[in-house]
Design a protein around this motif. Structure first.
Motif, PDB file in Angstrom:
ATOM      1  N   ALA A  93     -29.397   3.612  -5.147  1.00  0.00           N
ATOM      2  CA  ALA A  93     -28.651   2.349  -5.214  1.00  0.00           C
ATOM      3  C   ALA A  93     -29.551   1.193  -4.792  1.00  0.00           C
ATOM      4  O   ALA A  93     -29.669   0.179  -5.493  1.00  0.00           O
ATOM      5  N   GLU A  94     -30.207   1.360  -3.650  1.00  0.00           N
ATOM      6  CA  GLU A  94     -31.080   0.281  -3.182  1.00  0.00           C
ATOM      7  C   GLU A  94     -32.245   0.067  -4.148  1.00  0.00           C
ATOM      8  O   GLU A  94     -32.651  -1.061  -4.414  1.00  0.00           O
ATOM      9  N   THR A  99     -32.378   0.603  -7.387  1.00  0.00           N
ATOM     10  CA  THR A  99     -31.943  -0.070  -8.609  1.00  0.00           C
ATOM     11  C   THR A  99     -31.974  -1.579  -8.418  1.00  0.00           C
ATOM     12  O   THR A  99     -32.449  -2.323  -9.268  1.00  0.00           O
ATOM     13  N   SER A 154     -27.118   2.697 -10.316  1.00  0.00           N
ATOM     14  CA  SER A 154     -26.137   1.770 -10.889  1.00  0.00           C
ATOM     15  C   SER A 154     -24.748   2.383 -10.857  1.00  0.00           C
ATOM     16  O   SER A 154     -23.768   1.707 -10.540  1.00  0.00           O
ATOM     17  N   LEU A 209     -23.095   2.315  -7.493  1.00  0.00           N
ATOM     18  CA  LEU A 209     -22.765   0.966  -7.007  1.00  0.00           C
ATOM     19  C   LEU A 209     -21.634   0.318  -7.795  1.00  0.00           C
ATOM     20  O   LEU A 209     -21.098  -0.713  -7.390  1.00  0.00           O
ATOM     21  N   GLN A 210     -21.287   0.898  -8.934  1.00  0.00           N
ATOM     22  CA  GLN A 210     -20.222   0.289  -9.735  1.00  0.00           C
ATOM     23  C   GLN A 210     -18.945   0.205  -8.920  1.00  0.00           C
ATOM     24  O   GLN A 210     -18.641   1.087  -8.123  1.00  0.00           O
ATOM     25  N   LYS A 211     -18.238  -0.874  -9.176  1.00  0.00           N
ATOM     26  CA  LYS A 211     -17.033  -1.168  -8.404  1.00  0.00           C
ATOM     27  C   LYS A 211     -16.122   0.048  -8.267  1.00  0.00           C
ATOM     28  O   LYS A 211     -15.661   0.373  -7.181  1.00  0.00           O
ATOM     29  N   GLU A 212     -15.889   0.719  -9.399  1.00  0.00           N
ATOM     30  CA  GLU A 212     -14.930   1.823  -9.380  1.00  0.00           C
ATOM     31  C   GLU A 212     -15.500   3.090  -8.712  1.00  0.00           C
ATOM     32  O   GLU A 212     -14.767   3.988  -8.373  1.00  0.00           O
ATOM     33  N   GLN A 257     -18.068   2.875  -6.161  1.00  0.00           N
ATOM     34  CA  GLN A 257     -18.783   2.574  -4.924  1.00  0.00           C
ATOM     35  C   GLN A 257     -18.198   3.279  -3.707  1.00  0.00           C
ATOM     36  O   GLN A 257     -18.921   3.864  -2.917  1.00  0.00           O
TER      37      GLN A 257
END
Lengths: 472, 470
Positions: B303-304, B306, B350, B353-356, B358
């Protein structure tokens, strides 16, 4: 059909600071492109952000003014998206713990005041500036990393007039508090406008966002254009076509144009910026941030009103904090408010406007005005002379006291009485003629006094004393 | 003192530089350990701790005026306009940079196979990996090109290659060395550290490059910490622990002969350590937690990463690609220049980290991190450090490595990530050979206990008296 508009605003303002939000590059305007740039602003591999406390303090200051709750810890988040003006590929902003939330502020509106609700204010950094030419685009990184304060209102407005009153007032507050220059010509204020229309006052319609509106005049036009567009859809019975979407304003056609629907909304993948350790927002930091908040415009308006001044009197003055400070210093001397305002408006404001200078560049200090006004009120000088004294003070480098003494009237009764008694006893013929009915000779005596005092004898007192002496 | 640096301090530096450069070329031909060899390097005459001694830097450390690629095609011609704080400290202290070492692209993956200049080989057996991502730095030290090299460590990127090449790898407490100028992989896990032949040398290097940096907010002032003063103090009475679920062979179903042998040697060493008066105890940690450490690490690190590597678009730097529009242009640059391993990790990063997603992935991974750190912090109130084998195997054959992430990763092979989760000082020293190839012993202690951990490692190094087979 009666339609009720509801409007919310996101207002971005560039903050005043010596250096940028997270780098040591200068935060000042320059006409030279790519001049105020450090490796951090270019997003070079390996750079790290370092929080500049100056914008943080300004954020705390504004949060306080807006009656917001301030979080216990300072955090920043990354907002991730790709665009050529965003060198790191993410913007450092505040999303989960903004510097201020749940605020409200009272704003002058139509001679009264009105309260508007604030969702949050948060600190962030600006992107670089792009200029698009015919076949290529240029990127100017001077703007990259400039500190921004984004103010997000609740859907709290119901007319264009309310929005404009709010925006103008906030801009004035920014300028009063030195938070931002808030100079629209330099593009320091940019707004996003959210508008919905509803047939029912108590329910919200479908929200449409219009992004990146530059300047207040355009905000007005955007509101008109978008309300007109949505109204037309309602009137045509096609209100179901109003979609939750993002639009932009096209100046040329004075319309809003669709950018993307909510379904295509970008997922910014927010997460906490790992390079900035969380920092406690201490009482000391808050106190330090708010210690220099000056009296705000609304408070000043109330003060002027309490002195019996009208909108016409104070409007030109509250435009500028320094001018208002200046006036207030004069008013605190217990000078007659109306007289003082009129005097300053006629003599000082007209001068600074004519010469395009700032009030603090002026040689004439409030203490000078206080002195001139007091000389006027005790009849030492006439209002005409007062004007001349100030004029001279503004345009020459002579000292206030010497100018005043040059002008000031002699009202010393004993001195004048002795002088008059001498003149009369040295003019036996004229006294005789006067007593025999040549009353126009009265002016001869006045003339003699004026000649002896170089015109400074208080004319009213002089006449009084001559009459008294002659009637003996 | 067991130290190469101390031996070299008074030697002829011109000769040393010449020999280092010659060995660098020889080693590079054999192992592909360098991206750049600085043939024009001059002996550094700054009056500092290193008196001109040669060293190498991992290629993700930004060096002004010197090619810095992070072994990525995206930066294949990138010459930075600014220098990393750690590099400037070494310059100031009189160390002579002889080259920039090959690594896994941007530090991702421990295979030593993803550099844009090709795979890196283990000098002890060139058919094998030296481990990564600080592959070239480990190789250069192991092969005797330089007495020390700077590496970086996000999961175990200094300590694993140290284990595979039979040398010392030390990652100090997070923030002890500035990260300014370290091209990031995962900011909350990245550390700058050192690879060397001996513990003393690793301590020596960090002692002179550590410190608070105004350019790195996560750095801290350690001017009151001297890493060398007490390094050879007696360690009688120190307390260590190992994790039963990792070190006890009975915890494994069908263990390999290799693992059996390594754990047997480990137990023998534990006995030897007890014999010199160090208490070593067995501690149990929930296997479920141990088994998800790697998954949590992948979620956080990718995540970091990306986000960190979103600046690689070919707009500000790199060779810009063409495209129908700006998005295509950036996409084409990234598609063309990143290795497939990195691209797959970006997809994972990615996704989490996506809203759905995370909450389920990224936030849960943070919870795992917080949980293990809290357990360790508790244990560190009772113990000076954790001791475990650095891995359950020797360096694998390059041909046996695929970069698929396996579901059945053994905790013994990725427990060192605990050091990154907690920002703990962690050091690997060589301790045993299996089939003539080395395996390291790892010691990890509480934050800012670097001097204590180095003291323990120094004494264990003395006790173990490892002999490499070459």
């Amino acid at each position: 059909m009666k339609l009720f508009p509801t409007i919310g605003i996101e207002m971005h303002a560039e903050l005043k600071s010596n250096s940028k939000a997270f780098s040591t590059a200068e935060n000042t305007y320059t006409k030279h492109s790519n001049n105020h740039v450090s490796p951090v602003d270019l997003g070079l591999p390996g750079i790290l952000p370092v929080v500049n406390l100056e914008p943080v303090k300004k954020g705390i200051k504004m949060a306080t003014i807006l009656n917001c709750e301030i979080p216990e810890y300072l955090y920043y988040d990354r907002k991730n998206y790709y665009y050529p003006d965003l060198p790191k590929g993410y913007q450092i902003t505040q999303s989960h713990a903004p510097i201020g939330i749940n605020g409200h502020i009272e704003v002058p509106f139509n001679g009264e005041t009105k309260e508007f609700l604030i969702h949050d204010i948060h600190l962030e950094e600006d992107s670089a500036k792009m200029e698009h030419l015919t076949s290529e685009s240029l990127i100017n990184y001077n703007r990259s990393g400039i500190p921004l304060l984004e103010l997000v209102t609740e859907p709290t407005f119901h007319s264009k007039e309310e929005v404009m009153a709010f925006l103008e007032y906030i801009r004035r507050v920014y300028q009063y508090t030195d938070i931002s220059e808030a100079d629209i010509r330099k593009g320091q204020i940019r707004c996003d406008v959210n508008i919905s229309l509803s047939t029912d006052e108590n329910t919200l319609g479908t929200k449409v966002e219009i992004k990146n509106v530059n300047g207040f005049a355009n905000v007005e036009k955007v509101i008109d254009a978008e309300i007109a567009r949505q109204t037309k859809l309602f009137e045509d019975g096609r209100e179901s076509e109003i979609e939750q979407e993002t639009r932009r304003y096209d100046e040329a056609s004075n319309t809003t144009i669709r950018m993307r629907s909510k379904a295509d909304a970008i997922d910014y993948k927010y997460f906490i910026e790992p390079n900035i350790p969380k920092m406690k927002i201490t009482k000391e930091l808050i106190n330090d941030s708010i210690k220099d908040i000056p009296k705000l415009p609304l408070e000043r308006i109330n003060y002027y009103k309490s002195l019996g001044l009208t909108e016409e009197d104070y409007n030109p003055i509250i435009k500028d904090r320094l001018l208002s400070d200046y006036v207030n210093e004069v008013l605190e001397s217990k000078a007659d408010a109306k007289l003082a305002i009129n005097f300053i408006t006629a003599n000082i404001i007209s001068f600074i406007n004519r010469n395009e200078i700032s009030i603090n560049e002026l040689r004439v200090k409030p203490s000078d005005i206080i002195l001139v006004l007091s000389k006027m009120s005790d009849n030492s000088i006439s209002s005409k002379q007062a004007k001349e004294v100030v004029e001279k003070l503004l345009t020459t480098d002579s000292d206030i006291n010497s100018i005043i003494s040059e002008y000031s009237q002699n009202s010393n009764e004993d001195e004048l009485a002795t002088l008059i008694s001498n003149i009369i006893s040295n003019s036996p013929n004229e006294v005789e003629a006067y007593k025999n009915g040549r009353t126009n000779l009265f002016n001869f005596f006045v003339g003699q006094v004026m000649k002896e005092t170089k015109g400074k004898a208080n004319p009213v007192l002089t006449k009084e004393l001559i009459e008294k002496e002659l009637s003996k | 003192m067991r130290s190469l640096i101390l031996d070299l301090l008074n030697k002829d530096k011109e000769k040393l530089l010449k020999s280092s450069l010659a060995k660098a070329h020889e080693n590079n031909d054999k192992c592909n350990s360098f991206v750049t060899i600085l043939d024009d390097a001059k002996v550094n005459t700054n009056n500092g701790a290193f008196k001109g001694i040669s060293y190498a830097l991992k290629d993700n450390i930004s060096t002004k005026g010197i090619l810095s690629t992070a072994s990525s095609n995206t930066l294949k011609n990138y010459i930075p306009p600014y220098s990393a704080t750690s590099y400037l400290a070494l310059e100031r202290e009189g160390a002579t940079l002889i080259g920039k070492t090959t690594m896994d692209e941007f530090g991702m993956g421990g295979t030593a196979k993803t550099a844009h200049t090709g795979l890196v080989r283990n000098p002890l057996d060139t058919l094998r990996t030296p481990g990564g991502s600080s592959a070239g730095s480990a190789v250069a030290v192991s092969a005797g090109v330089v007495p020390f090299a700077i590496g970086t460590d996000t999961g175990d990127s200094i300590r694993k290659p140290a284990s595979y090449t039979g040398i010392v790898g030390y990652k100090p407490t997070y923030g002890m060395i500035s990260r300014y100028g370290l091209m990031p992989f995962a900011s909350s896990l990245d550390h700058v550290g050192v690879l060397s032949k001996y513990v003393y040398d690793a301590a020596y290097v960090v002692n002179y490059i550590k410190g608070k940096d105004e350019k790195d907010m996560t750095s801290f002032d350690s001017s009151n910490i001297d890493l060398l003063k007490d390094i050879d103090k007696d360690i009688k009475g120190k307390r260590l622990f190992y994790i039963k679920e990792i070190a006890d062979i009975n915890e494994y179903e069908n263990p390999s002969d290799e693992l059996v042998s390594i754990l047997k040697e480990f137990n023998n060493k534990i006995d030897a350590i007890r014999n010199i008066g160090v208490e070593v105890e067995e501690v149990s940690i929930d296997k479920k937690l141990l088994n998800v450490l790697n998954t949590a690490y992948i979620a956080i690190a990718t995540a970091e990463a990306t986000s960190n590597l979103s600046n690689m678009t070919g707009i500000q730097f790199g060779e810009r690609e063409d495209g129908e529009n700006i998005y295509e242009l950036m996409k084409n640059f990234r598609t063309k220049n990143f290795s497939s391993l990195i691209k797959r990790r970006f997809v994972i990063g990615s996704f989490v980290l996506q809203k759905e997603n995370q909450e389920r992935y990224f936030v849960n991974a943070q919870r795992v991190r917080a949980k293990i750190v809290s357990i360790m912090n508790d244990l560190f109130t009772k113990y000076d450090g954790l001791i475990l084998p650095a891995s359950g195997n020797v360096a694998p054959k390059l041909s046996d490595i695929n970069d698929n992430m396996s579901k059945t990763e053994l905790a013994i092979n990725n427990h060192m990530v605990i050091g990154n989760f907690g920002g703990y000082p962690s050091i690997t020293i060589p301790f045993v050979n299996y089939n003539n190839l080395p395996v390291g012993l790892n010691i990890t202690g509480p934050k800012v206990s670097d001097a204590n951990i180095l003291n323990i490692a120094y004494k264990l190094e003395e006790l173990i008296d490892y002999k490499e087979v070459r």
